[in-house]
Write a protein that holds these residues in place. Sequence first.
Motif, mmCIF file in Angstrom:
data_model
loop_
_atom_site.group_PDB
_atom_site.id
_atom_site.type_symbol
_atom_site.label_atom_id
_atom_site.label_comp_id
_atom_site.label_asym_id
_atom_site.label_seq_id
_atom_site.Cartn_x
_atom_site.Cartn_y
_atom_site.Cartn_z
ATOM 1 N N ILE A 242 9.163 -24.487 -44.389
ATOM 2 C CA ILE A 242 10.316 -25.018 -43.668
ATOM 3 C C ILE A 242 11.187 -25.735 -44.689
ATOM 4 C CG2 ILE A 242 11.070 -26.632 -41.872
ATOM 5 C CD1 ILE A 242 8.080 -26.142 -40.757
ATOM 6 N N CYS A 243 12.437 -25.318 -44.792
ATOM 7 C CA CYS A 243 13.353 -25.863 -45.794
ATOM 8 C C CYS A 243 14.321 -26.859 -45.166
ATOM 9 C CB CYS A 243 14.143 -24.730 -46.450
ATOM 10 S SG CYS A 243 15.353 -25.274 -47.682
ATOM 11 N N ILE A 244 14.352 -28.040 -45.736
ATOM 12 C CA ILE A 244 15.435 -28.992 -45.487
ATOM 13 C C ILE A 244 16.364 -28.793 -46.682
ATOM 14 C CG2 ILE A 244 16.082 -31.402 -45.191
ATOM 15 C CD1 ILE A 244 14.256 -30.295 -42.920
ATOM 16 N N ARG A 245 17.500 -28.203 -46.429
ATOM 17 C CA ARG A 245 18.368 -27.728 -47.501
ATOM 18 C C ARG A 245 18.847 -28.853 -48.416
ATOM 19 N NH1 ARG A 245 23.254 -25.787 -48.428
ATOM 20 N NH2 ARG A 245 24.146 -26.851 -46.653
ATOM 21 N N GLY A 246 18.753 -28.604 -49.731
ATOM 22 C CA GLY A 246 19.208 -29.552 -50.730
ATOM 23 C C GLY A 246 20.582 -29.200 -51.252
ATOM 24 N N ASN A 247 21.127 -30.055 -52.079
ATOM 25 C CA ASN A 247 22.479 -29.841 -52.602
ATOM 26 C C ASN A 247 22.554 -28.661 -53.568
ATOM 27 O OD1 ASN A 247 20.968 -31.853 -54.222
ATOM 28 N ND2 ASN A 247 22.748 -31.776 -55.567
ATOM 29 N N LEU B 232 11.738 -30.274 -49.081
ATOM 30 C CA LEU B 232 12.890 -31.151 -48.894
ATOM 31 C C LEU B 232 14.019 -30.896 -49.885
ATOM 32 C CD1 LEU B 232 11.076 -34.473 -47.953
ATOM 33 C CD2 LEU B 232 11.808 -32.595 -46.497
ATOM 34 N N GLY B 233 14.225 -29.655 -50.244
ATOM 35 C CA GLY B 233 15.438 -29.268 -50.945
ATOM 36 C C GLY B 233 15.325 -29.023 -52.431
ATOM 37 N N ASP C 290 12.237 -30.626 -54.612
ATOM 38 C CA ASP C 290 12.881 -30.499 -55.924
ATOM 39 C C ASP C 290 12.044 -29.753 -56.962
ATOM 40 O OD1 ASP C 290 15.585 -32.234 -55.978
ATOM 41 O OD2 ASP C 290 14.132 -33.126 -54.606
ATOM 42 N N THR C 291 11.541 -28.586 -56.587
ATOM 43 C CA THR C 291 10.829 -27.757 -57.560
ATOM 44 C C THR C 291 11.782 -27.246 -58.645
ATOM 45 O OG1 THR C 291 11.088 -25.911 -56.018
ATOM 46 C CG2 THR C 291 8.923 -27.023 -56.088
ATOM 47 N N SER D 292 16.391 -47.938 -40.529
ATOM 48 C CA SER D 292 15.337 -48.706 -39.850
ATOM 49 C C SER D 292 14.076 -47.866 -39.666
ATOM 50 C CB SER D 292 15.840 -49.213 -38.502
ATOM 51 O OG SER D 292 16.252 -48.121 -37.702
ATOM 52 N N HIS D 293 14.221 -46.556 -39.670
ATOM 53 C CA HIS D 293 13.070 -45.651 -39.565
ATOM 54 C C HIS D 293 12.666 -45.185 -40.974
ATOM 55 C CE1 HIS D 293 16.767 -43.220 -39.515
ATOM 56 N NE2 HIS D 293 16.067 -42.350 -40.231
ATOM 57 N N PHE D 294 11.523 -44.530 -41.081
ATOM 58 C CA PHE D 294 11.112 -43.988 -42.367
ATOM 59 C C PHE D 294 11.904 -42.721 -42.680
ATOM 60 C CE2 PHE D 294 7.222 -46.498 -41.581
ATOM 61 C CZ PHE D 294 7.208 -47.207 -42.769
ATOM 62 N N GLN D 295 12.186 -42.539 -43.943
ATOM 63 C CA GLN D 295 12.940 -41.381 -44.420
ATOM 64 C C GLN D 295 12.150 -40.753 -45.573
ATOM 65 O OE1 GLN D 295 16.829 -42.032 -46.516
ATOM 66 N NE2 GLN D 295 17.658 -41.279 -44.583
ATOM 67 N N LEU D 296 11.818 -39.478 -45.427
ATOM 68 C CA LEU D 296 11.191 -38.724 -46.501
ATOM 69 C C LEU D 296 12.299 -37.919 -47.160
ATOM 70 C CD1 LEU D 296 7.972 -37.371 -44.732
ATOM 71 C CD2 LEU D 296 8.416 -39.635 -45.688
ATOM 72 N N HIS D 297 12.393 -37.987 -48.495
ATOM 73 C CA HIS D 297 13.536 -37.389 -49.169
ATOM 74 C C HIS D 297 13.148 -36.836 -50.525
ATOM 75 C CE1 HIS D 297 14.026 -40.522 -52.252
ATOM 76 N NE2 HIS D 297 13.592 -41.355 -51.320
ATOM 77 N N GLY D 298 14.106 -36.179 -51.141
ATOM 78 C CA GLY D 298 13.999 -35.708 -52.512
ATOM 79 C C GLY D 298 15.202 -36.219 -53.288
#
Length: 175
Positions: free
Chosen positions: A74-79, A51-52, A8-9, A120-126
């Motif tokens: 590496i981009c995890i596309r954001g909204n 992360l987007g 989220d830059t 149940s697993h870890f989630q890295l997010h923005g």
Amino acid sequence: MNRWFISDTHFSHKNIIRYAGRPYESVEEMNQSLIDNWNQYIEADDQVFFLGDFGLGDVDHLHAICSQLKGQKICIRGNHDRNANFMMRVGFNIVLESAFLKIGPHTVELIHIPSNEAPSHFQLHGHVHEKRAAKIISNQLNLCVEMWDYKPVSENTILSLLDKASKTGSEEKNL
């Protein structure tokens, strides 16, 4: 090679300064600070998982910003990011909707928008900016720049937080 994470830059997004309470007087000041912070930590051969929500503007404007940023991006596309082709033209090496990655013993999901219920697993997010009370809540780690002094986060820092969170059990973890 090191691995880094950031989200989220919102380069060139004037309203994000007010919306997220960013400590900048102008878009130009924000953009330069984010670029300087990024390049202070990241080397050319490092991997950066973004992360987007990279920024606003046409492909040439965003490419001019992205080309100043060190690392293999590496981009995890954001909204707010356009399609994968656009983001590749901006300068990302790989563009995905989500991914799974091993960080130490932990399998983590990389995603822009966190799921409503913690998985149940870890989630890295923005996506949520400074709107959550803690960096990590349950199994969800917020990597928005507002939570990290507008700097990328090292894999070692994330590993330390995940290790600490996994030791506290499955109850609410607010670290």
